[in-house]
Design a protein around this motif. Structure first.
Motif, PDB file in Angstrom:
ATOM      1  N   LEU A 157     -20.957  32.655  53.463  1.00  0.00           N
ATOM      2  CA  LEU A 157     -20.414  33.033  52.157  1.00  0.00           C
ATOM      3  C   LEU A 157     -20.364  31.858  51.183  1.00  0.00           C
ATOM      4  O   LEU A 157     -20.125  32.051  49.989  1.00  0.00           O
ATOM      5  CB  LEU A 157     -18.994  33.603  52.319  1.00  0.00           C
ATOM      6  N   GLY A 158     -20.583  30.642  51.691  1.00  0.00           N
ATOM      7  CA  GLY A 158     -20.469  29.468  50.835  1.00  0.00           C
ATOM      8  C   GLY A 158     -19.037  29.147  50.475  1.00  0.00           C
ATOM      9  O   GLY A 158     -18.760  28.616  49.390  1.00  0.00           O
ATOM     10  N   VAL A 159     -18.105  29.464  51.390  1.00  0.00           N
ATOM     11  CA  VAL A 159     -16.679  29.236  51.169  1.00  0.00           C
ATOM     12  C   VAL A 159     -16.179  28.229  52.200  1.00  0.00           C
ATOM     13  O   VAL A 159     -16.449  28.397  53.396  1.00  0.00           O
ATOM     14  CB  VAL A 159     -15.880  30.550  51.295  1.00  0.00           C
ATOM     15  N   PRO A 160     -15.473  27.174  51.789  1.00  0.00           N
ATOM     16  CA  PRO A 160     -15.008  26.174  52.761  1.00  0.00           C
ATOM     17  C   PRO A 160     -13.993  26.754  53.739  1.00  0.00           C
ATOM     18  O   PRO A 160     -13.185  27.611  53.382  1.00  0.00           O
ATOM     19  CB  PRO A 160     -14.380  25.089  51.884  1.00  0.00           C
ATOM     20  N   VAL A 161     -14.051  26.277  54.981  1.00  0.00           N
ATOM     21  CA  VAL A 161     -13.134  26.694  56.041  1.00  0.00           C
ATOM     22  C   VAL A 161     -12.201  25.531  56.358  1.00  0.00           C
ATOM     23  O   VAL A 161     -12.657  24.413  56.612  1.00  0.00           O
ATOM     24  CB  VAL A 161     -13.898  27.114  57.315  1.00  0.00           C
ATOM     25  N   HIS A 162     -10.902  25.795  56.333  1.00  0.00           N
ATOM     26  CA  HIS A 162      -9.886  24.787  56.651  1.00  0.00           C
ATOM     27  C   HIS A 162      -9.077  25.279  57.849  1.00  0.00           C
ATOM     28  O   HIS A 162      -8.307  26.225  57.732  1.00  0.00           O
ATOM     29  CB  HIS A 162      -8.971  24.547  55.457  1.00  0.00           C
ATOM     30  N   TYR A 163      -9.247  24.608  58.979  1.00  0.00           N
ATOM     31  CA  TYR A 163      -8.545  25.021  60.189  1.00  0.00           C
ATOM     32  C   TYR A 163      -7.153  24.408  60.290  1.00  0.00           C
ATOM     33  O   TYR A 163      -6.349  24.805  61.142  1.00  0.00           O
ATOM     34  CB  TYR A 163      -9.349  24.631  61.434  1.00  0.00           C
ATOM     35  N   ASP A 164      -6.834  23.434  59.425  1.00  0.00           N
ATOM     36  CA  ASP A 164      -5.580  22.699  59.543  1.00  0.00           C
ATOM     37  C   ASP A 164      -4.598  22.994  58.413  1.00  0.00           C
ATOM     38  O   ASP A 164      -3.647  22.247  58.204  1.00  0.00           O
ATOM     39  CB  ASP A 164      -5.861  21.199  59.602  1.00  0.00           C
ATOM     40  N   ILE A 165      -4.816  24.082  57.682  1.00  0.00           N
ATOM     41  CA  ILE A 165      -3.867  24.462  56.634  1.00  0.00           C
ATOM     42  C   ILE A 165      -2.743  25.311  57.216  1.00  0.00           C
ATOM     43  O   ILE A 165      -1.558  25.051  57.002  1.00  0.00           O
ATOM     44  CB  ILE A 165      -4.582  25.214  55.490  1.00  0.00           C
ATOM     45  N   LEU A 166      -3.114  26.339  57.953  1.00  0.00           N
ATOM     46  CA  LEU A 166      -2.133  27.232  58.567  1.00  0.00           C
ATOM     47  C   LEU A 166      -1.929  26.790  60.014  1.00  0.00           C
ATOM     48  O   LEU A 166      -2.866  26.783  60.813  1.00  0.00           O
ATOM     49  CB  LEU A 166      -2.650  28.670  58.510  1.00  0.00           C
ATOM     50  N   LEU A 167      -0.699  26.402  60.354  1.00  0.00           N
ATOM     51  CA  LEU A 167      -0.398  25.878  61.679  1.00  0.00           C
ATOM     52  C   LEU A 167       0.662  26.731  62.366  1.00  0.00           C
ATOM     53  O   LEU A 167       1.519  27.329  61.706  1.00  0.00           O
ATOM     54  CB  LEU A 167       0.102  24.432  61.587  1.00  0.00           C
ATOM     55  N   ARG A 168       0.609  26.783  63.698  1.00  0.00           N
ATOM     56  CA  ARG A 168       1.654  27.436  64.497  1.00  0.00           C
ATOM     57  C   ARG A 168       2.795  26.450  64.707  1.00  0.00           C
ATOM     58  O   ARG A 168       2.583  25.296  65.054  1.00  0.00           O
ATOM     59  CB  ARG A 168       1.105  27.850  65.855  1.00  0.00           C
ATOM     60  N   THR A 169       4.010  26.923  64.512  1.00  0.00           N
ATOM     61  CA  THR A 169       5.180  26.086  64.757  1.00  0.00           C
ATOM     62  C   THR A 169       5.630  26.169  66.211  1.00  0.00           C
ATOM     63  O   THR A 169       6.371  25.303  66.678  1.00  0.00           O
ATOM     64  CB  THR A 169       6.349  26.508  63.862  1.00  0.00           C
ATOM     65  N   ARG A 170       5.191  27.207  66.905  1.00  0.00           N
ATOM     66  CA  ARG A 170       5.595  27.406  68.301  1.00  0.00           C
ATOM     67  C   ARG A 170       4.632  28.373  68.963  1.00  0.00           C
ATOM     68  O   ARG A 170       3.916  29.114  68.297  1.00  0.00           O
ATOM     69  CB  ARG A 170       7.022  27.956  68.383  1.00  0.00           C
ATOM     70  N   ASP A 171       4.617  28.333  70.284  1.00  0.00           N
ATOM     71  CA  ASP A 171       3.846  29.304  71.037  1.00  0.00           C
ATOM     72  C   ASP A 171       4.567  30.644  71.018  1.00  0.00           C
ATOM     73  O   ASP A 171       5.798  30.703  71.099  1.00  0.00           O
ATOM     74  CB  ASP A 171       3.661  28.833  72.482  1.00  0.00           C
ATOM     75  N   THR A 172       3.805  31.714  70.893  1.00  0.00           N
ATOM     76  CA  THR A 172       4.371  33.057  70.883  1.00  0.00           C
ATOM     77  C   THR A 172       3.770  33.865  72.016  1.00  0.00           C
ATOM     78  O   THR A 172       2.737  33.513  72.577  1.00  0.00           O
ATOM     79  CB  THR A 172       4.083  33.763  69.543  1.00  0.00           C
ATOM     80  N   LEU A 173       4.421  34.980  72.331  1.00  0.00           N
ATOM     81  CA  LEU A 173       3.888  35.878  73.335  1.00  0.00           C
ATOM     82  C   LEU A 173       2.660  36.592  72.780  1.00  0.00           C
ATOM     83  O   LEU A 173       2.482  36.710  71.560  1.00  0.00           O
ATOM     84  CB  LEU A 173       4.943  36.896  73.751  1.00  0.00           C
ATOM     85  N   GLN A 174       1.807  37.080  73.674  1.00  0.00           N
ATOM     86  CA  GLN A 174       0.641  37.860  73.259  1.00  0.00           C
ATOM     87  C   GLN A 174       1.112  39.132  72.559  1.00  0.00           C
ATOM     88  O   GLN A 174       1.844  39.930  73.151  1.00  0.00           O
ATOM     89  CB  GLN A 174      -0.217  38.216  74.476  1.00  0.00           C
ATOM     90  N   GLN A 175       0.724  39.323  71.301  1.00  0.00           N
ATOM     91  CA  GLN A 175       1.196  40.471  70.529  1.00  0.00           C
ATOM     92  C   GLN A 175       0.848  41.803  71.191  1.00  0.00           C
ATOM     93  O   GLN A 175       1.633  42.757  71.150  1.00  0.00           O
ATOM     94  CB  GLN A 175       0.609  40.425  69.117  1.00  0.00           C
ATOM     95  N   SER A 176      -0.346  41.874  71.792  1.00  0.00           N
ATOM     96  CA  SER A 176      -0.784  43.132  72.389  1.00  0.00           C
ATOM     97  C   SER A 176       0.084  43.566  73.561  1.00  0.00           C
ATOM     98  O   SER A 176       0.055  44.740  73.951  1.00  0.00           O
ATOM     99  CB  SER A 176      -2.243  43.009  72.849  1.00  0.00           C
ATOM    100  N   SER A 177       0.863  42.641  74.120  1.00  0.00           N
ATOM    101  CA  SER A 177       1.708  42.969  75.258  1.00  0.00           C
ATOM    102  C   SER A 177       3.085  43.461  74.842  1.00  0.00           C
ATOM    103  O   SER A 177       3.892  43.835  75.693  1.00  0.00           O
ATOM    104  CB  SER A 177       1.870  41.742  76.169  1.00  0.00           C
TER     105      SER A 177
END
Length: 245
Positions: A157-177
């Motif tokens: 798409l020609g759009v930059p990807v930033h993997y370090d903008i949105l971060l997890r503050t903690r581990d969570t349980l698997q939502q599907s469970s």
């Protein structure tokens, strides 16, 4: 250059098979399966991408989104999360078939590119960020499937990807469970944005990439944080959408 020269030769020597129907194919998903499982411009809720009846053209939102609008503004999906699509998602996440991420990105790009780009709600985002994994799950899996989809999608798409903008503050349980009622509590305050990154999203259109959307709880929590830090608009680019909630 060598890659471009070798690829046709390898394709002529090594058989390629469709990941869905297993018939011989030059592409990872053959044309017939693309037609059967990835219909273009299907009628969906503009907000959460749930399928809508054809009579809903005048009202592009489902009943749930009319009653309570999510924090995100738009969701675009490539397909429904139904057999055999669910097996592809599981193969990427748990069998390390990373080549599928490229195919998922291609199908998402096809859907995004087929939308009219002449209205504000359909313009391309300023940047893309994948839903992050918790630290323990990332270590166990070895990769973030959302990031693996986001990288080729952003390049297409020609759009930059930033993997370090949105971060997890903690581990969570698997939502599907979890029961749907417990999912909100599970991801509440589970995301943050580093203050040094806030200038990248202020007054911008941000797209969140994920592999599957079920109730939308995780994406909604992520969008809430992005809006809190000044994002003007948040879209979801998701490979597969469950058709039940």
């Amino acid at each position: 250059m060598w890659r471009n020269l070798l690829q046709p030769l390898l394709q002529s020597v090594l058989p390629n098979y469709c990941a869905i129907c297993k018939d011989q194919s030059d592409n990872l998903i053959c044309q017939q399966c693309q037609h059967d499982f990835f219909p273009k411009l299907s009628q969906r809720c503009h907000s959460c991408a749930l399928p809508l009846p054809a009579t809903s053209i005048r009202n592009p939102l489902c009943g749930a989104c009319l009653k309570k609008r999510p924090h995100f503004d738009r969701t675009i999906v490539a397909c429904n999360y139904v057999p055999p699509i669910d097996h592809l998602v599981l193969a990427l996440k748990f069998a390390h078939h990373l080549g599928l991420a490229r195919a998922f990105a291609t199908e998402l790009r096809n859907q995004i590119s087929s939308l009219p780009q002449n209205t504000p709600q359909d313009t391309l985002p300023d940047l893309i960020c994948p839903i992050p994994l918790g630290r323990q799950r990332l270590i166990a899996r070895g990769f973030n499937q959302s990031l693996e989809i986001a990288k080729p999608l952003g390049a297409d798409l020609g759009v930059p990807v930033h993997y370090d903008i949105l971060l997890r503050t903690r581990d969570t349980l698997q939502q599907s469970s979890l029961h749907p009622d417990a999912r909100h509590k599970n991801v509440r305050n589970a995301f943050t944005i580093p203050p040094a990154m806030s200038h990248l999203i202020h007054n911008k259109h941000i797209a969140i990439v994920d592999d599957v959307m079920t109730t939308g709880t995780t994406l909604n929590e992520a969008a809430k944080v992005l809006k809190r830090f000044g994002a003007k608009k948040v879209s979801n680019f998701v490979f597969a959408r469950t058709i039940w909630v």
